[in-house]
Write an enzyme that holds these catalytic residues in place. Structure first.
Site, PDB file in Angstrom:
ATOM      1  N   ASP A  31       0.868  -1.188   0.000  1.00 27.94           N
ATOM      2  CA  ASP A  31       0.000   0.000   0.000  1.00 27.94           C
ATOM      3  C   ASP A  31       0.901   1.234   0.000  1.00 27.94           C
ATOM      4  O   ASP A  31       1.925   1.252   0.686  1.00 27.94           O
ATOM      5  CB  ASP A  31      -0.886  -0.010   1.261  1.00 27.94           C
ATOM      6  N   SER A  34      -1.495   6.404   0.370  1.00 35.43           N
ATOM      7  CA  SER A  34      -2.014   7.693  -0.112  1.00 35.43           C
ATOM      8  C   SER A  34      -3.437   7.904   0.412  1.00 35.43           C
ATOM      9  O   SER A  34      -3.822   9.017   0.750  1.00 35.43           O
ATOM     10  CB  SER A  34      -1.984   7.756  -1.641  1.00 35.43           C
ATOM     11  N   ALA A  74      -5.638  -1.986  -4.760  1.00 34.62           N
ATOM     12  CA  ALA A  74      -5.078  -0.630  -4.755  1.00 34.62           C
ATOM     13  C   ALA A  74      -5.506   0.130  -6.002  1.00 34.62           C
ATOM     14  O   ALA A  74      -5.303  -0.341  -7.125  1.00 34.62           O
ATOM     15  CB  ALA A  74      -3.555  -0.704  -4.711  1.00 34.62           C
ATOM     16  N   SER A 117     -15.373  -2.756 -10.835  1.00 37.44           N
ATOM     17  CA  SER A 117     -16.449  -1.898 -10.334  1.00 37.44           C
ATOM     18  C   SER A 117     -17.646  -1.946 -11.272  1.00 37.44           C
ATOM     19  O   SER A 117     -17.484  -2.108 -12.496  1.00 37.44           O
ATOM     20  CB  SER A 117     -15.928  -0.459 -10.278  1.00 37.44           C
ATOM     21  N   TYR A 144     -12.670   7.108 -14.263  1.00 42.85           N
ATOM     22  CA  TYR A 144     -12.504   6.078 -13.233  1.00 42.85           C
ATOM     23  C   TYR A 144     -12.990   4.720 -13.763  1.00 42.85           C
ATOM     24  O   TYR A 144     -12.271   3.723 -13.724  1.00 42.85           O
ATOM     25  CB  TYR A 144     -13.272   6.462 -11.953  1.00 42.85           C
ATOM     26  N   LYS A 148     -10.913   1.157 -14.708  1.00 47.23           N
ATOM     27  CA  LYS A 148     -11.260  -0.163 -14.156  1.00 47.23           C
ATOM     28  C   LYS A 148     -11.469  -1.160 -15.291  1.00 47.23           C
ATOM     29  O   LYS A 148     -11.077  -2.317 -15.200  1.00 47.23           O
ATOM     30  CB  LYS A 148     -12.516  -0.063 -13.283  1.00 47.23           C
ATOM     31  N   ASN A 173     -22.569  -0.791  -4.900  1.00 46.86           N
ATOM     32  CA  ASN A 173     -22.312   0.323  -3.949  1.00 46.86           C
ATOM     33  C   ASN A 173     -21.933  -0.211  -2.573  1.00 46.86           C
ATOM     34  O   ASN A 173     -22.786  -0.711  -1.846  1.00 46.86           O
ATOM     35  CB  ASN A 173     -23.545   1.218  -3.857  1.00 46.86           C
ATOM     36  N   PHE A 207     -30.557  13.801  -5.127  1.00 47.27           N
ATOM     37  CA  PHE A 207     -30.271  14.222  -6.502  1.00 47.27           C
ATOM     38  C   PHE A 207     -31.360  13.732  -7.449  1.00 47.27           C
ATOM     39  O   PHE A 207     -31.181  12.751  -8.160  1.00 47.27           O
ATOM     40  CB  PHE A 207     -28.906  13.701  -6.960  1.00 47.27           C
ATOM     41  N   ARG A 220     -29.997   1.988  -6.103  1.00 50.46           N
ATOM     42  CA  ARG A 220     -28.680   1.358  -6.167  1.00 50.46           C
ATOM     43  C   ARG A 220     -28.704   0.063  -5.367  1.00 50.46           C
ATOM     44  O   ARG A 220     -29.585  -0.159  -4.544  1.00 50.46           O
ATOM     45  CB  ARG A 220     -27.602   2.283  -5.566  1.00 50.46           C
ATOM     46  N   GLY A 284     -24.986  11.996 -15.216  1.00 50.44           N
ATOM     47  CA  GLY A 284     -24.385  10.666 -15.320  1.00 50.44           C
ATOM     48  C   GLY A 284     -24.992   9.618 -14.409  1.00 50.44           C
ATOM     49  O   GLY A 284     -24.561   8.463 -14.425  1.00 50.44           O
TER      50      GLY A 284
HETATM   51  C1  WQD Z   1     -25.576   6.780  -4.558  1.00 54.41           C
HETATM   52  C2  WQD Z   1     -26.961   7.349  -4.884  1.00 54.41           C
HETATM   53  C3  WQD Z   1     -26.926   9.452  -6.063  1.00 54.41           C
HETATM   54  C4  WQD Z   1     -25.196  11.801  -2.803  1.00 54.41           C
HETATM   55  C5  WQD Z   1     -20.305   5.643  -7.057  1.00 54.41           C
HETATM   56  C6  WQD Z   1     -19.399   5.475  -8.233  1.00 54.41           C
HETATM   57  C7  WQD Z   1     -19.193   4.030  -8.497  1.00 54.41           C
HETATM   58  C8  WQD Z   1     -18.667   3.331  -7.254  1.00 54.41           C
HETATM   59  C9  WQD Z   1     -19.580   3.569  -6.108  1.00 54.41           C
HETATM   60  C10 WQD Z   1     -16.295   3.288  -6.660  1.00 54.41           C
HETATM   61  C11 WQD Z   1     -27.035   7.938  -6.280  1.00 54.41           C
HETATM   62  C12 WQD Z   1     -27.541   9.608  -4.704  1.00 54.41           C
HETATM   63  C13 WQD Z   1     -25.698  10.774  -3.577  1.00 54.41           C
HETATM   64  C14 WQD Z   1     -26.089  12.826  -2.370  1.00 54.41           C
HETATM   65  C15 WQD Z   1     -27.888  11.700  -3.503  1.00 54.41           C
HETATM   66  N1  WQD Z   1     -17.392   3.871  -6.904  1.00 54.41           N
HETATM   67  N2  WQD Z   1     -27.020  10.721  -3.921  1.00 54.41           N
HETATM   68  N3  WQD Z   1     -27.383  12.725  -2.733  1.00 54.41           N
HETATM   69  O1  WQD Z   1     -22.768   7.243  -7.899  1.00 54.41           O
HETATM   70  O2  WQD Z   1     -24.061   5.153  -7.319  1.00 54.41           O
HETATM   71  O3  WQD Z   1     -21.594   5.129  -7.358  1.00 54.41           O
HETATM   72  O4  WQD Z   1     -19.781   4.959  -5.932  1.00 54.41           O
HETATM   73  O5  WQD Z   1     -15.939   2.175  -6.803  1.00 54.41           O
HETATM   74  O6  WQD Z   1     -18.309   3.917  -9.516  1.00 54.41           O
HETATM   75  O7  WQD Z   1     -19.981   6.103  -9.365  1.00 54.41           O
HETATM   76  O8  WQD Z   1     -22.690   6.284  -5.528  1.00 54.41           O
HETATM   77  O9  WQD Z   1     -22.822   7.084  -3.235  1.00 54.41           O
HETATM   78  O10 WQD Z   1     -22.342   8.762  -5.090  1.00 54.41           O
HETATM   79  O11 WQD Z   1     -24.602   7.758  -4.894  1.00 54.41           O
HETATM   80  O12 WQD Z   1     -29.073  11.692  -3.788  1.00 54.41           O
HETATM   81  O13 WQD Z   1     -25.704  13.786  -1.673  1.00 54.41           O
HETATM   82  O14 WQD Z   1     -27.203   8.426  -3.991  1.00 54.41           O
HETATM   83  O15 WQD Z   1     -27.622  10.184  -7.009  1.00 54.41           O
HETATM   84  O16 WQD Z   1     -28.307   7.634  -6.764  1.00 54.41           O
HETATM   85  P1  WQD Z   1     -22.874   6.023  -7.117  1.00 54.41           P
HETATM   86  P2  WQD Z   1     -23.038   7.535  -4.632  1.00 54.41           P
END
Ligand code: WQD
Length: 324
Positions: A31, A34, A74, A117, A144, A148, A173, A207, A220, A284
């Protein structure tokens, strides 16, 4: 025989390290610290502090240990940062796996579990409500996710050339903590973002509430980090005892939870009342991203066992211990 765990001082890696150690495995952790934290590792775990970009150091780890398998966690994993600094993400994530796989080849190490991922799927073009299978086309929408996928492409090619056996775990998630000291220290994902807002006396932002889902918010597949750790051990054992070539495997629960459902669970667990602000859709964000988990059951004999309440409860216990 020893397993090399890269990123073993990280949030997910430390759970894998602890589980592998408690099941009697010899380990060495690599590791660069970082984002990893060395205090996550028990004193009897050997830590080599180096970046994967330093191929001499990486090769030395293989020279000095009888490594039989590598669990590669990592990586840089902040989606937003990857958009700002794609070159850095390519260097770290693609350059890192490239050096690691070359060192494995040089030393004749064949067993490889790769931390991929669900970000490789991007915004999958599936019918509403459909689960994401490993056959769903990969089309990442950020650097990102692209890095991957590059890691998968390279490890697949090396598997096809006969060099290695690969299980690429496509995490959905991840949240929660196996024990509070191992919790996620960063505030980049929904659960810690909500805790952070509540701690400041603010309300979390949803969101978008106009998606075509049951309650209008995004869905999710939240998987407990301890279940994810179990999946890594099962994946390495699968790779060791079979010849999967390259196999990508979804790691999720198969159950979706909406943002509103997560907020309701957080309210229930913390006892803090939540009246969220409805914000704009985030660019996105797919409406729903839920794993089809049949392959993990079939190949690894693994399925998640911890539910959303266990995820939120353990994450909250970890949060109360402190964070960055
Ligand atoms: C989860 C849900 C948001 C914050 C990301 C990466 C993915 C992986 C996991 C690494 C979504 C909603 C979020 C907020 C909200 N990463 N949300 N209000 O985007 O599904 O996945 O993390 O390995 O590659 O893209 O995760 O936790 O950001 O969001 O409503 O303040 O919560 O829109 O639906 P996401 P997230």
């Amino acid at each position: 025989m020893t397993w090399l765990i890269t990123g073993g001082a990280g949030y997910i890696g430390a759970h894998v390290v602890e589980l592998a150690k408690s099941s009697g495995r010899n380990l060495v952790v690599l590791d660069d610290l970082s984002s990893g934290i060395s205090s996550r590792l028990r004193n009897d775990i050997e830590l080599v502090e180096t970046t994967l970009l330093d191929s001499a150091s990486v090769n030395r780890v293989f020279d000095e240990h009888k490594i039989s398998g590598v669990l590669h966690l990592a990586a840089k994993k902040r989606v937003g940062e990857s958009v700002e600094r794609p070159d850095y993400y390519w260097q770290e994530n693609v350059g890192g796996i490239q050096n690691l796989l070359s060192a494995m080849k040089t030393h004749g190490v064949k067993n490889f579990v790769y931390s991929s991922s669900a970000a490789v799927y991007g915004q999958p073009d599936v019918l509403f409500g459909a689960l994401i299978t490993e056959e769903t086309p990969c089309a990442p929408i950020n650097p990102y996710g692209a890095t991957k996928l590059e890691g998968e492409v390279l490890s697949r090619a090396m598997a096809e050339s006969g060099g290695i056996k690969v299980a690429a775990l496509r995490y959905f998630n991840v949240a929660g903590a196996g024990r509070a000291e191992l919790g996620d220290q960063y505030i980049f994902n929904l659960v810690p973002i909500v805790f952070d807002a509540l701690e400041r006396g603010e309300q979390p932002i949803v969101f978008g509430n106009d998606y075509s889902t049951s309650d209008g918010s995004c869905i999710r597949d939240y998987v407990h980090v301890q279940d994810l750790a179990d999946a890594h051990i099962a994946a390495m054992e699968f790779v060791e005892k079979s010849d999967p070539g390259f196999t990508a495997i979804n790691i999720g629960t198969g159950q979706g939870a909406s943002v509103f459902e997560v907020l309701a669970m957080i309210q229930d667990v913390t006892g803090i009342s939540i009246d969220p602000i409805i914000g704009e859709r985030r660019k996105g964000d797919p409406a729903a991203l839920v794993a089809d988990v049949r392959l993990s059951k079939e190949l690894l004999g693994w399925q998640s066992s911890r539910d959303l309440r266990a995820i939120v409860t353990s994450a909250w216990d970890a949060w109360k211990l402190g964070h960055k």
